[in-house]
Design a protein around this motif. Structure first.
Motif, PDB file in Angstrom:
ATOM      1  N   GLN A 254      34.108  42.246  33.852  1.00 50.80           N
ATOM      2  CA  GLN A 254      34.434  43.175  34.934  1.00 50.80           C
ATOM      3  C   GLN A 254      34.784  42.461  36.232  1.00 50.80           C
ATOM      4  N   SER A 255      34.370  41.221  36.397  1.00 50.14           N
ATOM      5  CA  SER A 255      34.601  40.510  37.650  1.00 50.14           C
ATOM      6  C   SER A 255      35.954  39.798  37.701  1.00 50.14           C
ATOM      7  N   ARG A 256      36.718  39.828  36.643  1.00 52.83           N
ATOM      8  CA  ARG A 256      38.017  39.154  36.623  1.00 52.83           C
ATOM      9  C   ARG A 256      38.948  39.767  37.667  1.00 52.83           C
ATOM     10  N   GLN A 257      39.644  38.878  38.380  1.00 52.79           N
ATOM     11  CA  GLN A 257      40.528  39.345  39.438  1.00 52.79           C
ATOM     12  C   GLN A 257      41.995  39.066  39.140  1.00 52.79           C
ATOM     13  N   GLU A 258      42.295  37.960  38.510  1.00 53.01           N
ATOM     14  CA  GLU A 258      43.680  37.620  38.218  1.00 53.01           C
ATOM     15  C   GLU A 258      43.754  36.852  36.913  1.00 53.01           C
ATOM     16  N   THR A 259      44.937  36.859  36.325  1.00 53.57           N
ATOM     17  CA  THR A 259      45.169  36.156  35.076  1.00 53.57           C
ATOM     18  C   THR A 259      46.374  35.246  35.231  1.00 53.57           C
TER      19      THR A 259
END
Length: 84
Positions: free
Chosen positions: A18-23
């Motif tokens: 859930q904490s992912r911001q960018e890929t």
């Protein structure tokens, strides 16, 4: 976890997911024997998805170097097909 197809796999905790911001996708590339390639510098955290076709390369082992410091300290993640 090592899957049937000899893929080393792990899955993040739901809280981390859930904490992912960018890929970032670095695409496919070929790296020669004993060559280095820096993909990302100065990152606080990251998930890494990597696929290596050892038979196609003729290699017996592969290594991923993480968190290398100016003093030469580092974390190495490796797979050696001769040890399996």
């Amino acid at each position: 976890m090592l899957t049937e197809g000899l893929k080393l796999t792990n899955y993040p905790l739901a809280e981390v997911e859930q904490s992912r911001q960018e890929t970032r996708d670095f695409g496919s590339f070929t790296l020669g024997a004993n060559k280095d390639l820096v993909l990302l510098e100065n990152s606080d955290t990251c998930d890494i998805e990597r696929e290596v076709d050892l038979p196609a390369t003729g290699s017996e082992r592969v290594c991923l170097e993480l968190m290398k410091t100016g003093a030469g300290n580092r974390v190495l993640i490796s797979y050696d097909s001769l040890d399996s």
